[in-house]
Design an enzyme around this catalytic site. Structure first.
Site, PDB file in Angstrom:
ATOM      1  N   ASP A  10       0.844  -1.201   0.000  1.00 15.22           N
ATOM      2  CA  ASP A  10       0.000   0.000   0.000  1.00 15.22           C
ATOM      3  C   ASP A  10       0.876   1.247   0.000  1.00 15.22           C
ATOM      4  O   ASP A  10       1.533   1.552   0.993  1.00 15.22           O
ATOM      5  CB  ASP A  10      -0.888  -0.027   1.254  1.00 15.22           C
ATOM      6  CG  ASP A  10      -1.827   1.160   1.294  1.00 15.22           C
ATOM      7  OD1 ASP A  10      -2.856   1.118   0.598  1.00 15.22           O
ATOM      8  OD2 ASP A  10      -1.523   2.145   2.003  1.00 15.22           O
ATOM      9  N   TYR A  57       3.315   9.823   0.009  1.00 12.55           N
ATOM     10  CA  TYR A  57       4.293   9.224   0.934  1.00 12.55           C
ATOM     11  C   TYR A  57       5.732   9.385   0.443  1.00 12.55           C
ATOM     12  O   TYR A  57       6.670   9.192   1.211  1.00 12.55           O
ATOM     13  CB  TYR A  57       4.040   7.717   1.134  1.00 12.55           C
ATOM     14  CG  TYR A  57       2.711   7.317   1.714  1.00 12.55           C
ATOM     15  CD1 TYR A  57       1.892   8.232   2.387  1.00 12.55           C
ATOM     16  CD2 TYR A  57       2.267   6.003   1.604  1.00 12.55           C
ATOM     17  CE1 TYR A  57       0.672   7.833   2.908  1.00 12.55           C
ATOM     18  CE2 TYR A  57       1.051   5.597   2.139  1.00 12.55           C
ATOM     19  CZ  TYR A  57       0.255   6.517   2.777  1.00 12.55           C
ATOM     20  OH  TYR A  57      -0.951   6.128   3.295  1.00 12.55           O
TER      21      TYR A  57
END
Length: 312
Positions: A53, A58
């Site tokens: 994921d 990020y």
């Protein structure tokens, strides 16, 4: 060491009835971790993890992609098709005309031809620009959900992703989406843990055929102070009774609720423990105790200040 085989669920509105392994490795960066994302993903593949994921926000897509390329080179997997890779669209690209290019950019960074799942990270749109967290409320613009959803549907039609969905959507936002969606969301990824059990939202999603993926399934990392779940006396008692860790009790509960979940640990031993949840079960008495745990949402929202209308 034999790799664990992880159960899978079929995503309803995916192309080719794509199956998603119930547990995935979360890759949101952890300031305290000494292990790189690339090494963590490689170790996870060795242990049997197949679901990863990620998110554009990020900043890990490149590392995840490098780990996948390395795993193929080492023969840990025979083909990319053995993996289930998720990424998410950040709020700066949450506009009808920027979605296909944002996904294409994620694919280039990951060195992949397609994603298995592409999610709208938050039901918020901001002016285009760099990723800034928390989001400044002054940057927020109107979120054209209908236009955005048509572009998400287009991503699947183009073969850029096998399935698509949302994250952090409340029941009312899902209802609005379902009122015009040609292809409904395959997944809603939200916070679910024993300290925030989300029963109503889970029931709604089940009724609509939307798979729920839990993030923060263990509440939060040790770096953020007291943890309502990991430091919970009821759970410590259950952990002793079953001879399992508190984390295993938490993840087993999620699994028994028919949820999928992404657990974030780059620690080799904890990664392995998190997979040790498929050959035992909780009792009715455990369930009664679990129902008594104090409920409080951990992730209140991504903005500063918080928005009044983000949740119900």
């Amino acid at each position: 060491m034999a790799a664990t085989t992880i159960p899978q669920v079929t995503l309803h509105s995916s192309s080719g009835h794509r199956k998603m392994p119930v547990i995935g490795l979360g890759t949101a960066p952890e300031a305290t971790s000494t292990v790189t994302t690339k090494d963590a993903v490689l170790e996870a593949i060795k242990q049997g993890y197949r679901h990863f994921d990620a998110a554009s926000a990020y900043g890990v897509e490149q590392s995840v992609g490098e780990a996948i390329a390395e795993a193929l080179k080492l023969g840990l997997i025979q083909s990319r098709d053995e993996l289930f890779v998720t990424s998410k669209l950040w709020v700066t690209d949450n506009h009808a005309h920027t979605i296909v290019p944002a996904l294409q950019k994620s694919l280039r960074t990951l060195q992949l031809e397609y994603l298995d799942l592409y999610l709208i990270h938050w039901p918020i749109a901001t002016k285009p620009g760099k990723v800034v967290y928390p989001i400044e409320v002054s940057e927020i613009v109107e979120f054209d959900l209908k236009g955005v959803w048509e572009s998400m549907e287009e991503c699947q039609k183009l073969g850029l992703t096998k399935a698509f969905g949302v994250s952090n959507f409340s029941i009312s936002k899902l209802e609005k989406l379902l009122s015009f969606a040609t292809i409904p969301p395959a997944v809603n990824q939200v916070e679910v843990n024993l300290g925030w059990q989300q029963q109503q939202l889970r029931e709604f999603c089940k009724e609509k055929g939307i798979t729920v993926t839990a993030f923060s399934p263990l509440r939060k990392g040790a770096s953020r102070g007291a943890n309502l779940v990991m430091d919970n006396d009821i759970l410590k008692e259950l952990s002793d009774a079953h001879g399992k860790t508190v984390a295993q009790i938490c993840l087993r509960w999620l699994y028994e609720q028919d949820l999928t979940f992404v657990a974030k640990s780059y620690d080799k031993d904890r990664m392995k423990q998190n997979l040790g949840i498929f050959d035992w079960s909780l009792t009715e008495d455990d369930y009664r105790k679990i129902a008594e745990i104090h409920q409080d949402r951990l992730i209140k929202g991504p903005t500063k200040p918080l928005l009044d209308d983000l949740w119900e």
